[in-house]
Design an enzyme around this catalytic site. Structure first.
Site, PDB file in Angstrom:
ATOM      1  N   HIS A  12       0.830  -1.204   0.000  1.00  0.00           N
ATOM      2  CA  HIS A  12       0.000   0.000   0.000  1.00  0.00           C
ATOM      3  C   HIS A  12       0.862   1.250   0.000  1.00  0.00           C
ATOM      4  CE1 HIS A  12      -0.177   1.378   4.469  1.00  0.00           C
ATOM      5  NE2 HIS A  12       0.915   0.671   4.287  1.00  0.00           N
TER       6      HIS A  12
ATOM      7  N   CYS B 172       3.970   5.223   5.464  1.00  0.00           N
ATOM      8  CA  CYS B 172       4.075   4.008   6.280  1.00  0.00           C
ATOM      9  C   CYS B 172       5.513   3.513   6.264  1.00  0.00           C
ATOM     10  CB  CYS B 172       3.157   2.928   5.709  1.00  0.00           C
ATOM     11  SG  CYS B 172       3.198   1.374   6.625  1.00  0.00           S
TER      12      CYS B 172
ATOM     13  N   GLN C  19      -7.136  -2.483   9.942  1.00  0.00           N
ATOM     14  CA  GLN C  19      -8.363  -1.724  10.137  1.00  0.00           C
ATOM     15  C   GLN C  19      -9.402  -2.194   9.118  1.00  0.00           C
ATOM     16  OE1 GLN C  19      -7.574   2.617  10.725  1.00  0.00           O
ATOM     17  NE2 GLN C  19      -5.433   1.972  10.811  1.00  0.00           N
TER      18      GLN C  19
ATOM     19  N   SER D 198      -5.633   5.846   9.959  1.00  0.00           N
ATOM     20  CA  SER D 198      -4.218   6.150   9.722  1.00  0.00           C
ATOM     21  C   SER D 198      -4.022   7.230   8.668  1.00  0.00           C
ATOM     22  CB  SER D 198      -3.478   4.894   9.265  1.00  0.00           C
ATOM     23  OG  SER D 198      -3.595   3.891  10.239  1.00  0.00           O
TER      24      SER D 198
ATOM     25  N   HIS E  95      -5.182   5.577   1.694  1.00  0.00           N
ATOM     26  CA  HIS E  95      -4.310   4.571   1.103  1.00  0.00           C
ATOM     27  C   HIS E  95      -4.775   4.232  -0.297  1.00  0.00           C
ATOM     28  CE1 HIS E  95      -3.649   2.927   5.376  1.00  0.00           C
ATOM     29  NE2 HIS E  95      -4.822   3.506   5.491  1.00  0.00           N
TER      30      HIS E  95
END
Length: 118
Positions: free
Chosen positions: A10, A68, A86, A109, A112
């Site tokens: 991702h 990330c 998630q 977060s 994505h």
């Protein structure tokens, strides 16, 4: 890899609404705190377009732009099963075929795009 697991890479772009406003490339969170969700989404759309049209490779884009720590592995998160990510991220990944790239997925977060790799 267990049969009920998937594997994915991702690209994460964090923004003002992200639960943790810091990343490997922005340890103090200055950029993230000034990034609106709309601009994060817009950036992802343009990166996704570059990948889909073949102008850029997913893993190259991930290692340059993803917030990330998986960026150092080209965005690869390795295999995971249900309940480990998630919910929106998990659902998007399981809905993809191997090799497919999701549209923008929104989680706590950040935003994505996900490529299912296994």
């Amino acid at each position: 890899m267990a049969t009920n697991q998937v594997r994915a890479s991702h690209i994460l772009i964090k923004h003002q609404g992200s639960r943790r406003k810091a990343s490997w490339k922005d340890p103090e969170g200055h950029v993230i705190s000034n990034t609106t969700k709309d601009s994060a989404v817009a950036q992802l759309h343009s990166l996704r377009e570059d990948i889909i049209t073949g102008k850029a490779k997913f893993d190259d884009v991930a290692s340059r732009y993803s917030d990330c720590s998986s960026a150092k592995h080209g965005g690869d998160l390795g295999p995971f099963g249900r309940g480990q990510m998630q919910k929106p991220f998990e659902e998007a990944t399981y809905a993809l075929k191997v090799g497919e790239i999701s549209s923008v997925v929104d989680t706590d977060s950040g935003v994505h795009i996900i490529m299912r790799t296994g």
